[in-house]
Design a protein around this motif. Sequence first.
Motif, short mmCIF file in Angstrom:
data_model
loop_
_atom_site.label_atom_id
_atom_site.label_comp_id
_atom_site.label_asym_id
_atom_site.label_seq_id
_atom_site.Cartn_x
_atom_site.Cartn_y
_atom_site.Cartn_z
N VAL A 113 0.79 -1.09 -0.22
CA VAL A 113 0.01 0.13 -0.13
C VAL A 113 0.94 1.33 -0.05
O VAL A 113 1.45 1.58 0.68
N ASP A 134 1.11 5.61 0.33
CA ASP A 134 0.48 6.89 0.66
C ASP A 134 1.34 7.90 0.84
O ASP A 134 2.81 7.17 1.22
N GLU A 135 1.32 9.60 0.83
CA GLU A 135 1.96 9.89 1.03
C GLU A 135 1.61 10.97 1.93
O GLU A 135 0.28 11.49 2.01
N LEU A 136 2.40 11.83 2.42
CA LEU A 136 1.97 12.63 4.00
C LEU A 136 2.02 13.55 3.01
O LEU A 136 2.78 14.45 2.56
#
Lengths: 175, 383
Positions: A26, A28-30
């Motif tokens: 998975v 995701d980025e901040l």
Amino acid sequence: MTARIKNFPGVSLSEKDFEEGKILFVHDELKADYAWDTGIGIGAYLAGLKRGVILGVRCGHCRKIVVPPRTVCEWCFHPMDEYVPVKDTGMVNTFSLCYVTWDVKRITEPEIPAVIALDGASALSETSVIMGGIMHKLGEVEPKQVKIGTRVQAVWKPESEREGAITDILYFKPI
Amino acid sequence: MNERVAIVGVGWSGFRPRTPEVSYKELIYEAAVRAYANAGVDPRADVESFVTVAEDFIEGTSIFDEYTPDQLGAALKPVHTITGDGLHGLATAYMLIRSGYCDVVAVEGHSKASNILTHPNIVAYAQDPVLNRPLRLNTHFVAGMEMHRYLFETDTTQEQCALVAVKNRRNALKNPLASYAADLTLEDVLNGAPLAWPLGVRETAEHSDGAVVMVLASEKKAELLAEKPVWIRGIGWCNGSPSLESREWGSVPYLQQAAQMAYQQAGIRNPWNEIDFAEIDDTYAYKELQAMESLGLCDAGQAGALVEEGATEMDGELPVNSSGGSLGVGYMLEATGLMRALEAVLQLRGEAGQHQIEDAGIGLVQSWRGVPTTSGAVAVLSN
């Protein structure tokens, strides 16, 4: 492989296995945005830079002149509000030659981060090598020529381009 | 070993929705100066160790503990930062003294919530990245679901929850530190916009900036430093299951455990009768009711009726959140537990001014780290 084992058992992973979705993961980025209030001490410092002046602050108790200015003396915990300009010249306290950039690219001409002990800011104590000063970069210099103790001066952005930021000084160069 | 540990000095700064005139360091410094003056200590000479509470993503700085010493007078001294609530910090300072390792310790917590431009995103990063985050839900949904199950299991009503917001924001009118004081009716609260139904916007605490610093001391030092020491009689903490899939939704067993730990140390057997006032979690209005029950102040499902009867009002049998709580004062991130402890200290010293409770002798303080966590910390303080 080793002397006794020619091939390890199993199947090794390849980039393609990830691309084809055979290996699950998975991503995701901040999204993290901040706007730091600079406050009294650092706010005054940045406003000074915009005017082409490096401000320090004098501790009335232990008599140090501290750059960058702040509202409390780190060493004696007395409040400080006596802002004084220091010179934009000084001496290289320490430096490094960096062959990898901020975003991790290898470069042949190194960047030169340095702490510069500014003329007019105090030494912490007679026996300490740490001095009040400015953390910046060096420029217009052969990397191999830089020494601890090299005399340098700030190279400023043109006044119209300054915005009240540490980057209003482009770099320090030897004098 | 030090048998008893006291809070001997408190200081605060800010407690406003925005504090653009100062940096977070200057905000902390102001609170620290007040606390040290209040305790009569010099941080450079007298304070032996410093505990701060902060979370890197909240601060926007990795390894944030590097950014705490100078404004506390803690440079070249033992310092550590805990990624927990202020009460976890208080517990750590308590242990440093209780173990005999130190006699004087300072604790710091702060909120510069106004500087975080993408706070909902930061909070969303507390969700499980593989199982929950891909659903892309605003993290308040966890409170909505917890409230719903709590109402379902206990027959507590939405009106009873909304009354908590009415009470706390009204209490805040008497607290000069409070940012969100208001004189609202039950209808005002219920008619607010929904946030995560059954939870409404007006039942949800808004952020405040501020800092709180406390100085703790061993009994022998406290006797020298404080005219009115406030004793930490018990302090406990506990975490539940982090899993949204398998946690208890209607009750908060971790809080029961944390309370038992604190009560056992303090020798509290019947909390409702023995405790004079409580400063407890009200990040969302229903949380105050749920906390009252988990803290053993009443049975499950009874808290709503107590609020309706006025038993938790300022002049009630057991005032709850006389400060105004997070709903009235503002939600102060990691400083929240210390904000509540500050109110308890002022009450126990008789220095709470217009919101002073009569004969305050034993105070209960409790905090939670917000959605989606299952963390509870509880302290019992006395004068």
